[in-house]
Each structure stands twice: as structure tokens, then as C-alpha cells.
Design a protein around this motif. Structure first.
Motif, PDB file in Angstrom:
ATOM      1  N   ARG A 131      -0.086  -6.154 -18.263  1.00  0.00           N
ATOM      2  CA  ARG A 131       0.936  -5.907 -17.998  1.00  0.00           C
ATOM      3  C   ARG A 131       1.330  -7.149 -16.629  1.00  0.00           C
ATOM      4  O   ARG A 131       0.658  -8.156 -16.811  1.00  0.00           O
ATOM      5  CB  ARG A 131      -0.109  -4.663 -16.370  1.00  0.00           C
ATOM      6  N   THR A 133       1.557  -5.106  -8.210  1.00  0.00           N
ATOM      7  CA  THR A 133       1.095  -4.219  -8.093  1.00  0.00           C
ATOM      8  C   THR A 133       0.212  -4.048  -6.630  1.00  0.00           C
ATOM      9  O   THR A 133       0.301  -5.481  -5.557  1.00  0.00           O
ATOM     10  CB  THR A 133      -0.189  -3.903  -9.341  1.00  0.00           C
ATOM     11  N   ASP A 134       0.322  -2.936  -5.828  1.00  0.00           N
ATOM     12  CA  ASP A 134      -0.690  -2.719  -4.789  1.00  0.00           C
ATOM     13  C   ASP A 134      -2.370  -2.269  -4.823  1.00  0.00           C
ATOM     14  O   ASP A 134      -2.341  -3.429  -6.158  1.00  0.00           O
ATOM     15  CB  ASP A 134      -0.109  -1.462  -3.475  1.00  0.00           C
ATOM     16  N   TYR A 160       5.667 -12.682  -5.906  1.00  0.00           N
ATOM     17  CA  TYR A 160       4.943 -11.858  -5.870  1.00  0.00           C
ATOM     18  C   TYR A 160       3.158 -12.308  -5.643  1.00  0.00           C
ATOM     19  O   TYR A 160       2.806 -11.089  -5.811  1.00  0.00           O
ATOM     20  CB  TYR A 160       5.997 -11.446  -6.821  1.00  0.00           C
ATOM     21  N   LEU A 172      -6.096  -0.887 -12.462  1.00  0.00           N
ATOM     22  CA  LEU A 172      -5.800  -1.749 -13.866  1.00  0.00           C
ATOM     23  C   LEU A 172      -7.590  -1.782 -14.123  1.00  0.00           C
ATOM     24  O   LEU A 172      -8.319  -2.137 -15.081  1.00  0.00           O
ATOM     25  CB  LEU A 172      -6.089  -2.822 -13.387  1.00  0.00           C
ATOM     26  N   MET A 181       0.014 -10.876  -3.502  1.00  0.00           N
ATOM     27  CA  MET A 181      -1.588 -10.077  -5.212  1.00  0.00           C
ATOM     28  C   MET A 181      -2.188 -11.151  -4.401  1.00  0.00           C
ATOM     29  O   MET A 181      -3.196 -10.372  -4.618  1.00  0.00           O
ATOM     30  CB  MET A 181      -1.558 -10.772  -6.404  1.00  0.00           C
ATOM     31  N   ASN A 197      -4.793   0.045  -4.635  1.00  0.00           N
ATOM     32  CA  ASN A 197      -4.438   1.073  -5.368  1.00  0.00           C
ATOM     33  C   ASN A 197      -4.342   0.356  -6.914  1.00  0.00           C
ATOM     34  O   ASN A 197      -4.956   1.287  -7.811  1.00  0.00           O
ATOM     35  CB  ASN A 197      -3.567   1.770  -5.193  1.00  0.00           C
ATOM     36  N   GLY A 198      -3.017   0.247  -7.260  1.00  0.00           N
ATOM     37  CA  GLY A 198      -2.718  -0.385  -8.681  1.00  0.00           C
ATOM     38  C   GLY A 198      -3.905  -1.277  -9.139  1.00  0.00           C
ATOM     39  O   GLY A 198      -3.912  -1.660 -10.416  1.00  0.00           O
ATOM     40  N   LEU A 199      -3.807  -2.707  -8.894  1.00  0.00           N
ATOM     41  CA  LEU A 199      -5.504  -3.245  -8.681  1.00  0.00           C
ATOM     42  C   LEU A 199      -6.377  -2.471  -9.339  1.00  0.00           C
ATOM     43  O   LEU A 199      -7.220  -2.791  -9.771  1.00  0.00           O
ATOM     44  CB  LEU A 199      -5.052  -4.667  -8.336  1.00  0.00           C
TER      45      LEU A 199
END
Length: 264
Positions: free
Chosen positions: A240, A244-245, A121, A252, A125, A247-249
Motif C-alpha cells: 500500500r 492511514t489512521d 504524511y 494492515l 504516521m 485503525n487502518g494500520l
């Protein structure tokens, strides 16, 4: 998200779920929990256990539902605790001089990443972090080596921190993630040569007790922040765990920027 061992936690959740399910089925669902608990004492133990077994075999989703609810509650508690702990460890998280820094060292928003080079994962990222850096000239990235998955991960983390002494941390970090398969000693040394590191010097620097101290410090900090797996991220007052994708990054990063600007 790659986890360190959490078997005991899952077992505890399962036991609680079974207990809840057993008490719930002792009487019709409209009864209050306390009434159900009292009713459980009115039947023989063997019969009561058979009721539980039969019900759960017919309705296994009860366990999943209970586990999900318990996990959600635990996650909420962990997030609240992490925010409280973060306030007490601001300097260690964002300003530790021993932690490698990428992006703009003087940027107006900082994202801290806890990672393991053998975490799949974290690997997904890595290009997103690079993309975010390219898209935001004010982004500052703090790298926290957090090798929890294998001895190869520990070797890679020590090598990366040693590479930092030669001013090649980010190049080495990215090259390790571009390498396919398990990261072990052989691959680490191979990658070190491809990015122009003095491998002999790197191997010598890896023996420095200060590097072991950095890893120990990161591990204790992650535990305090309730980061139980990789990757883990901190921005502003947000902590967190999990990938994430893009957009999520970015979301954040935006929250982190807002939080940093609000304290100025």
C-alpha cells in the motif's frame, strides 16, 4: 501521500480523459462508443473541437470523473502487479540484513515501511507506528529509507543508516520525526547529538559506499513494488502507498499476521 515526480502520468491521464469526453459528446449519450467515434468524422475539425471545448466548459466534472476512473483502474493494475512482484522479492522486502529492524525482531508479523524524513504524511504516521509497536509485542518493523523529496532527505537517510552502525537507529529515526520543519543537514547533525550519537563517526560512516548501495536497493525495490510515493507499507501480501489512521494500520497488521500464519 508525498509523491516523486508524476507529471507525465497525470498528463497522459488528462489526454485520455479529454479523448473519452470528446468521443462521448460527438453524438447523444445513448449511442455506442464506436458510433460516436464514426460520427466524429462527419463534422469539420473546427466544429468538432468547438463542441468539445463548449461541453467541457459547461461540464468540467466529466474530466474529473474520467481521471478518477482511469486512476482507479491503474491502481488496481498496480496492486496486482505489486503482489506478483512481492512474491519474487520476499527476502529483499522482509529479510534484508541491511535494513534496520524495530519492535520485536522475532515477532510473528512484520510491517515494512518506505519513508522520507521530509514527507509530512510519514511524519503523521511516525507516532502511529510507535503506538502500534507498543500495543503489539509481536510486531516486527522493517525500516526502508526511501528519500525522494530533497537533498536533505538523502542526507538524513544516510545519517540514519550510519546511526544504525552505532545501535541507535530507532532513537534517531523517532527524534528526526519529532523535529519540526524541513529536515536538512543542520537539523540532522543537531538531532544526532541529542540522541547520543558519535557525530564524527556518523559523518565518516555516511561516506561508506554500502550506504549509498542500500538507498539504491530500496529505490529499485520500491519501483518494482509500484510504491510511487511515501509512506509505503508492505505486510503479508499487501502493498500500500499512502498514510492511514491507527485503525487502518492495525487492519494492515492483522492481514499481515494472517498471511504469515497461513504459510507456516
Amino acid at each position: 501521500m508525498a509523491y516523486r515526480s508524476s507529471a507525465s502520468r497525470l498528463l497522459a491521464l488528462a489526454v485520455l480523459a479529454l479523448g473519452i469526453a470528446g468521443l462521448w459528446i460527438a453524438k447523444p449519450s445513448e449511442l455506442h462508443f464506436a458510433d460516436a467515434a464514426r460520427a466524429a468524422t462527419d463534422v469539420p475539425q473546427d466544429e468538432f473541437e468547438q463542441r468539445i471545448r463548449s461541453y467541457l466548459l459547461s461540464h468540467p466534472e466529466v474530466i474529473a470523473e474520467a481521471l478518477n476512473r482511469l486512476q482507479a483502474k491503474q491502481d488496481e493494475q498496480d496492486a496486482a502487479t505489486a503482489k506478483s512482484v512481492l512474491k519474487a522479492h520476499i527476502a529483499d522486502v522482509f529479510l534484508d540484513p541491511d535494513s534496520p529492524v524495530g519492535g520485536n525482531p522475532n515477532g510473528n508479523v512484520t510491517v515494512v515501511e518506505f519513508f522520507d524524513y521530509n514527507c509530512p504524511y510519514c511524519r503523521t504516521m511516525a507516532p502511529l507506528m510507535e503506538k502500534a509497536e507498543a500495543a503489539d509485542p509481536q510486531l516486527r518493523i522493517v525500516y526502508k529509507e526511501f528519500p525522494i523529496l530533497s537533498p536533505g532527505s538523502v542526507f538524513a537517510a544516510k545519517a540514519a543508516l550510519a546511526a544504525n552502525k552505532q545501535g541507535k537507529y530507532v532513537a534517531f529515526h523517532r527524534a528526526l520525526y519529532q523535529n519540526r520543519g524541513q529536515v536538512d543537514e543542520r537539523k540532522v547533525l543537531e538531532v544526532a547529538g541529542t540522541v547520543g550519537l558519535d557525530v564524527a563517526r556518523m559523518k565518516a560512516d555516511m561516506q561508506d559506499a554500502a550506504i549509498e548501495g542500500m538507498l539504491d536497493k530500496n529505490n529499485k525495490l520500491a519501483q518494482a513494488l509500484r510504491i510511487t510515493g511515501t509512506p509505503g507499507f508492505v505486510a503479508g501480501d499487501e502493498v500500500r502507498t499512502g498514510a492511514t489512521d491507527f485503525n487502518g494500520l492495525q487492519a494492515l497488521i492483522s492481514k499481515g499476521r494472517e498471511a504469515q500464519q497461513s504459510v507456516k
